[in-house]
Design an enzyme around this catalytic site. Structure first.
Site, PDB file in Angstrom:
ATOM      1  N   LEU A 126       0.854  -1.175   0.000  1.00  0.00           N
ATOM      2  CA  LEU A 126       0.000   0.000   0.000  1.00  0.00           C
ATOM      3  C   LEU A 126       0.898   1.235   0.000  1.00  0.00           C
ATOM      4  CD1 LEU A 126      -2.688  -0.892   2.728  1.00  0.00           C
ATOM      5  CD2 LEU A 126      -2.938  -1.065   0.243  1.00  0.00           C
ATOM      6  N   ASP A 127       0.457   2.283  -0.672  1.00  0.00           N
ATOM      7  CA  ASP A 127       1.203   3.530  -0.625  1.00  0.00           C
ATOM      8  C   ASP A 127       1.296   4.034   0.813  1.00  0.00           C
ATOM      9  OD1 ASP A 127       1.438   3.499  -3.376  1.00  0.00           O
ATOM     10  OD2 ASP A 127      -0.189   4.934  -3.720  1.00  0.00           O
ATOM     11  N   THR A 128       2.315   4.813   1.090  1.00  0.00           N
ATOM     12  CA  THR A 128       2.532   5.323   2.448  1.00  0.00           C
ATOM     13  C   THR A 128       1.309   6.074   2.969  1.00  0.00           C
ATOM     14  OG1 THR A 128       4.915   5.479   2.061  1.00  0.00           O
ATOM     15  CG2 THR A 128       4.016   6.807   3.855  1.00  0.00           C
TER      16      THR A 128
END
Length: 250
Positions: A68-70
């Site tokens: 998942l993106d940050t």
């Protein structure tokens, strides 16, 4: 440091509700993880979610099964051994995992629901764009409804796992995600993209996990909460079938 919320755990895997602002891996400089420089001007180590969970759960081995993106919150699956990691990795690569996301945008989309398909191309500055070609396309389906006046809520089902896929898809219909300034979204207190529901057809049995979408000023507004609480189970929406050529052989 707050513990990572655990949604499900057994001897083989753990699924967490990933908080916003935590990267997948450790970082040691600004290029890796935004502002990770200490007050004395020296670079400092910022722990990613794998390291943090190993400490929290007293584990020596933990494998990311997807990413998942940050800035994205929600369901994240990690395996406790290589065999399970391999099994789950195969499920993701053959698109047998069902993933559903929630997003908010304060822009009116060009269409309220549909399927978005196209190859993705890297651009400068970390951006990606959606092309009209279909050699190895990102495939994203969505439904949307008004969450409050001027803000639209989306339930999104990505069928592939391209970097920034949902962010680029919603940008392509004129509805960049709230907080996603990289893709033209209005600045906000967070990126309003949340990995809501995950279904894994494991050999040991079907596993379905839902992560509460509860962090952020906008999601906790009364009107938006009414939209969120009124959502149906994600698998009950009339998701269109994909063309056979885009369904991997199993």
């Amino acid at each position: 440091m707050q513990p990572i919320p655990i949604l499900f755990e057994n001897a083989d895997l753990v699924i967490v509700n990933k908080p916003i602002g935590i990267a997948m891996h450790d970082a040691t400089n600004e290029a890796d993880f935004g502002d990770s420089t200490a007050e004395n001007g020296k670079s400092e180590r910022v722990e990613g979610i794998v390291t943090r969970l190993k400490k929290q759960l007293s584990l020596t081995e933990l494998h990311l099964c997807h990413r998942l993106d940050t800035g994205t919150s929600g369901c994240l699956c990690l395996a406790k051994n290589a065999a399970v990691a391999s099994e789950i990795g195969e499920l993701f690569s053959t698109r047998r995992v069902s993933k559903y996301y929630l997003a908010l945008s304060n822009h009116k989309p060009k269409k309220k629901q549909g399927t978005l398909m196209g190859d993705m191309k890297n651009r400068r500055g970390g951006q990606r764009i959606l092309l009209k070609t279909l050699e190895n396309p990102a495939i994203t389906q969505f439904f949307s409804n008004a969450a409050k006046p001027g803000t639209r809520g989306f339930i999104v089902k990505p069928h592939s796992g391209k970097t920034h896929q949902i962010r680029v898809a919603l940008k392509s219909i004129g509805a960049p995600i709230l907080g996603d300034t990289l893709y033209g979204g209005e600045a906000s207190d967070r990126l309003y993209l949340h990995a809501w529901h995950l279904q894994l057809p494991l050999s040991s049995g079907e596993l379905a996990v839902t992560a509460p979408f509860e962090k952020g000023e906008v999601i906790n507004e009364d009107d938006v909460q009414a939209w969120y609480n009124g959502l149906n189970a994600p698998e009950t929406y009339p998701w269109p079938s994909l063309p056979a050529r885009y369904i991997p052989a199993q």
